[in-house]
Each structure stands twice: as structure tokens, then as C-alpha cells.
Write a protein that holds these residues in place. Structure first.
Motif, short mmCIF file in Angstrom:
data_model
loop_
_atom_site.label_atom_id
_atom_site.label_comp_id
_atom_site.label_asym_id
_atom_site.label_seq_id
_atom_site.Cartn_x
_atom_site.Cartn_y
_atom_site.Cartn_z
N ILE A 172 0.87 -1.18 0.00
CA ILE A 172 0.00 0.00 0.00
C ILE A 172 0.90 1.23 0.00
CG2 ILE A 172 -1.82 1.29 1.19
CD1 ILE A 172 -2.84 -1.44 0.48
N GLU A 225 1.00 5.65 -0.53
CA GLU A 225 0.25 6.90 -0.61
C GLU A 225 0.67 7.64 -1.86
OE1 GLU A 225 0.39 9.32 2.93
OE2 GLU A 225 -0.04 7.60 4.23
N GLN A 226 -0.33 8.16 -2.57
CA GLN A 226 -0.07 8.91 -3.80
C GLN A 226 -0.83 10.24 -3.74
OE1 GLN A 226 -1.47 6.02 -6.72
NE2 GLN A 226 0.62 5.30 -7.03
N TYR A 259 -5.99 5.84 -11.17
CA TYR A 259 -6.86 5.29 -10.12
C TYR A 259 -8.24 4.97 -10.70
CZ TYR A 259 -9.68 5.07 -5.90
OH TYR A 259 -10.54 4.66 -4.91
N VAL A 283 -4.65 9.58 -2.04
CA VAL A 283 -4.95 8.41 -2.86
C VAL A 283 -4.06 7.28 -2.35
CG1 VAL A 283 -4.91 7.40 -5.18
CG2 VAL A 283 -5.53 9.82 -4.88
N LEU A 284 -4.66 6.18 -2.01
CA LEU A 284 -3.92 5.00 -1.58
C LEU A 284 -3.97 3.99 -2.71
CD1 LEU A 284 -5.46 4.67 2.00
CD2 LEU A 284 -3.34 5.83 1.34
N ALA A 285 -2.87 3.36 -2.98
CA ALA A 285 -2.80 2.37 -4.05
C ALA A 285 -2.26 1.06 -3.50
CB ALA A 285 -1.92 2.86 -5.19
N ARG A 315 -1.73 -1.84 -10.42
CA ARG A 315 -2.59 -1.35 -9.35
C ARG A 315 -3.71 -2.37 -9.17
NH1 ARG A 315 -3.82 4.15 -7.65
NH2 ARG A 315 -2.44 4.85 -9.31
N GLY A 319 -7.45 0.47 -4.71
CA GLY A 319 -7.13 1.80 -4.22
C GLY A 319 -8.24 2.35 -3.35
N LEU A 327 -6.42 -1.73 2.57
CA LEU A 327 -6.65 -0.34 2.17
C LEU A 327 -7.48 0.39 3.23
CD1 LEU A 327 -7.37 -0.93 -1.60
CD2 LEU A 327 -5.55 0.55 -0.71
#
Length: 190
Positions: free
Chosen positions: A5, A7-8, A16, A77-79, A86, A89, A129
Motif C-alpha cells: 500500500i 500513498e499517492q 486510479y 490516494v492510496l494504491a 494497481r 485503491g 486499504l
């Protein structure tokens, strides 16, 4: 399955949004208030007469449009990244004027969106997530994480309950374009 995981920033919303969010509605919850809602709600799962596909991205709330409506500078945004792609998310909103779901509180974050690629659902990615989203909100000083879903999204409701959320509110008529759907607001105390 191995995944990480990360962070973006919101500049990754295009990629996404390429993750499918559609699901098949085969059942829905009939909702009964207990003691006028003071005692909570009883959710009874019922099969729908004709299953159908619900795609939240088919409407006007696609990820790329969020920046046109709100200042996303306090969003994350979490990926979930694995096998070179990906897998899933989540997007968390916090401290954003004009976002009614935040109730003008700086101690509340909203899990705005959570999606896992259909081929990778039910493998623990969503739970990871969710935990990461809760930890991010806690680090911002939030006391609660709020999540919106609908009575037609039974798998999501079961998922949020399993994550420790409680159903805090039910709103009929929240979606004029979908009069048969009720809004369900779930909360996790942080």
C-alpha cells in the motif's frame, strides 16, 4: 498474494479511475428502524427480482471530476500495488470546505472511494486499504472515519461492518435519480 500500500497524490486519479468499480446487485437490504431509529436499524437482505450491474463511475462522480468540484489538497490516494499493477485503491477526504460529508468538522475524514480490481477481490486488499485509510485519518487527528454506501451494495455494507464500522444514519431520498436506493452512512471510531 503480495502487494504494497502506497500513498499517492491526487494527480494519480486518472490511473486510479481506471480500476473498475462496477458490481452485480443480486440482493439489497430492506431497512427497518428500531425504536424510531434510536435503537439503530435492522438490515434484512432480500434478493432482487432482476440482478443488475451498478457502476458508480457511470454517473457524474468519476474520479477525474472530483478536482473540478473540490480542492483536493487535503485528500490522499492510496494504491495497492502488486504483480506490477494497481490492484486496488482508496481515496480519503479530509478538511475540505464544501464537502458536506465532512460536516464542517476537522476531526472527521471520509473514505471517499474504495475499489479493488474484480480479479483481485476477496483477497484482503480492501481490508488493508481500509486499515491504511483509518491510520491516515488518525494521523490527521481525526476521531472518526465516515463511509457512504447504499442499501443495494450489500457486499460493501458487510465489508464495512466486518471492519468495525457501525451504521450511524440512513437517508431515504438522498439520490433523487435513484429513488429506490437508500444512503447508508457507516462510522469507525478512531
Amino acid at each position: 498474494m503480495s502487494f504494497t500500500i502506497v500513498e499517492q497524490s491526487v494527480v494519480t486519479l486518472r490511473s486510479y479511475g481506471e480500476l473498475p468499480i462496477a458490481f452485480t446487485v443480486a440482493s439489497q437490504y430492506r431497512i427497518a428502524a428500531i425504536d424510531g431509529g434510536k435503537g439503530g436499524w435492522r438490515l434484512t437482505e432480500e434478493r432482487v427480482e432482476r440482478p443488475f450491474v451498478k457502476d458508480y463511475d457511470a454517473g457524474s462522480e468519476r474520479p477525474l471530476r472530483w478536482a473540478q468540484k473540490w480542492d483536493l489538497s487535503h485528500w490522499v490516494v492510496l494504491a495497492a500495488i502488486g504483480v506490477g499493477m494497481r490492484l486496488g485503491g482508496a481515496v480519503v477526504a479530509w478538511n475540505t470546505p464544501g464537502v458536506n460529508m465532512l460536516e464542517e468538522r476537522d476531526d472527521l475524514a471520509v473514505l471517499w472511494d474504495l475499489r479493488v480490481h474484480p480479479e483481485h477481490r476477496r483477497k484482503g486488499i480492501g481490508a488493508q486499504l481500509f486499515r491504511h485509510a483509518a491510520a491516515w485519518a488518525r494521523a490527521k487527528g481525526c476521531r472518526q472515519l465516515k463511509v457512504e454506501t447504499q442499501n443495494i451494495n450489500v457486499p460493501a455494507c458487510k465489508f464495512y461492518a466486518k471492519q468495525g464500522c457501525y451504521l450511524g444514519a440512513v437517508h431515504y431520498g438522498a439520490y433523487p435519480e435513484y429513488p429506490d436506493e437508500a444512503q447508508l452512512l457507516w462510522y469507525l471510531d478512531l
